[in-house]
Design a protein around this motif. Structure first.
Motif, PDB file in Angstrom:
ATOM      1  N   THR A 155       5.318  -0.034 -18.755  1.00 44.44           N
ATOM      2  CA  THR A 155       6.008   1.066 -17.863  1.00 44.44           C
ATOM      3  C   THR A 155       7.176  -0.021 -16.866  1.00 44.44           C
ATOM      4  N   GLU A 156       8.345   0.631 -17.181  1.00 45.37           N
ATOM      5  CA  GLU A 156       9.523  -0.315 -16.555  1.00 45.37           C
ATOM      6  C   GLU A 156      10.262   0.552 -15.471  1.00 45.37           C
ATOM      7  N   ASN A 157      10.832  -0.399 -14.517  1.00 44.14           N
ATOM      8  CA  ASN A 157      11.483  -0.088 -13.543  1.00 44.14           C
ATOM      9  C   ASN A 157      10.676   0.902 -12.491  1.00 44.14           C
ATOM     10  N   LEU A 158       9.424   0.431 -12.265  1.00 48.48           N
ATOM     11  CA  LEU A 158       8.476   1.195 -11.448  1.00 48.48           C
ATOM     12  C   LEU A 158       8.642   1.036 -10.045  1.00 48.48           C
ATOM     13  N   THR A 159       8.825   1.981  -9.419  1.00 48.87           N
ATOM     14  CA  THR A 159       8.936   1.963  -7.649  1.00 48.87           C
ATOM     15  C   THR A 159       7.920   2.965  -7.148  1.00 48.87           C
ATOM     16  N   THR A 160       7.487   2.307  -6.011  1.00 51.67           N
ATOM     17  CA  THR A 160       6.356   3.356  -5.293  1.00 51.67           C
ATOM     18  C   THR A 160       6.584   3.171  -3.826  1.00 51.67           C
ATOM     19  N   LYS A 161       6.120   4.276  -3.188  1.00 46.66           N
ATOM     20  CA  LYS A 161       6.330   4.398  -1.766  1.00 46.66           C
ATOM     21  C   LYS A 161       5.223   5.234  -1.100  1.00 46.66           C
ATOM     22  N   GLY A 162       4.502   4.178  -0.195  1.00 50.77           N
ATOM     23  CA  GLY A 162       3.343   4.814   0.486  1.00 50.77           C
ATOM     24  C   GLY A 162       2.087   3.985   0.058  1.00 50.77           C
ATOM     25  N   LEU A 163       2.442   2.874  -0.757  1.00 54.33           N
ATOM     26  CA  LEU A 163       1.064   2.450  -1.116  1.00 54.33           C
ATOM     27  C   LEU A 163       1.137   0.776  -0.441  1.00 54.33           C
ATOM     28  N   GLN A 166       3.843  -2.500  -2.650  1.00 53.59           N
ATOM     29  CA  GLN A 166       4.664  -1.656  -2.982  1.00 53.59           C
ATOM     30  C   GLN A 166       5.375  -2.194  -4.137  1.00 53.59           C
ATOM     31  N   LEU A 167       5.946  -1.493  -4.999  1.00 51.86           N
ATOM     32  CA  LEU A 167       6.527  -2.024  -6.160  1.00 51.86           C
ATOM     33  C   LEU A 167       8.125  -1.501  -5.974  1.00 51.86           C
TER      34      LEU A 167
END
Length: 204
Positions: A155-163, A166-167
């Motif tokens: 999985t490339e360029n993975l971004t998360t919000k609310g974890l 964060q990534l």
């Protein structure tokens, strides 16, 4: 159209709510545990498989619901998905996809990958709900729930919000880095990525 499918993994501890499904089906292996759970077979639309686990004696009452799929180059799960696709199903909830022999579990994920552009497939077991994620995913009402992000295989360029962890435009790879056992710290979680495949495990 939405369908409910039972396959031959660990049975659910109790039968799910069955309203709202246009088609309810099972593979021949799951047929046995559904009998033990007193499944209301009048709700069942079809049973598919090669029937190598059937005696052919005590199941004759259900003969009209059998769809014989003898191709040994495909799993019973894959053959059931092909039937459901032909019937116009777009969304599918699967029980019995995990547990038992782990090669079956991994095989079920691989089969789901083959159909991910055709069917929205969500698996349910006693621990979690899991599915292949779209490239832009929003989850609501998930605060304090454990969420695992599993690359398949990258999985490339993975971004998360609310974890909690964060990534930000980061990469996951099944060989070097995975994202299991994260935690939602907000009710609303967003997950986006640019390339590859990602399986989301939303723990109960």
């Amino acid at each position: 159209m939405k369908s409910l499918l039972f396959i031959n993994g660990i049975p659910p501890k109790q039968l799910p709510e069955m309203s709202g499904y246009q088609i309810i089906a099972c593979t021949d292996g799951a047929f046995h545990y559904l009998k033990e759970m007193n499944f209301p077979f009048e709700k069942l639309d079809f049973i598919s498989g090669d029937f190598d686990s059937h005696s052919g004696k005590d199941e004759t009452v259900y003969d009209q619901k059998f769809i014989y799929t003898p191709d040994q180059n495909k799993t019973d799960f894959q053959k059931a998905l092909e039937i459901l696709e032909e019937k116009g199903i777009q969304e599918l909830h699967v029980f019995g996809g995990s547990g038992g022999e782990m090669d079956h579990f991994l095989g079920n994920l691989s089969v789901a990958y083959l159909f991910k552009e055709k069917l929205k497939i969500t698996f349910y077991d006693e621990f979690s709900t899991y599915f292949f994620s779209p490239k832009n995913l929003a989850l609501d009402n998930v605060k304090d729930k454990m969420i695992s992000l599993y690359p398949f295989p990258t999985t490339e360029n993975l971004t998360t919000k609310g974890l909690e962890w964060q990534l930000n435009k980061e990469n996951l790879n099944i060989q070097t880095r995975i994202g299991t056992r994260n935690q939602a710290i907000e009710n609303h979680v967003e997950i986006t990525f640019e390339k590859g495949e990602l399986i989301i495990f939303l723990h109960h």
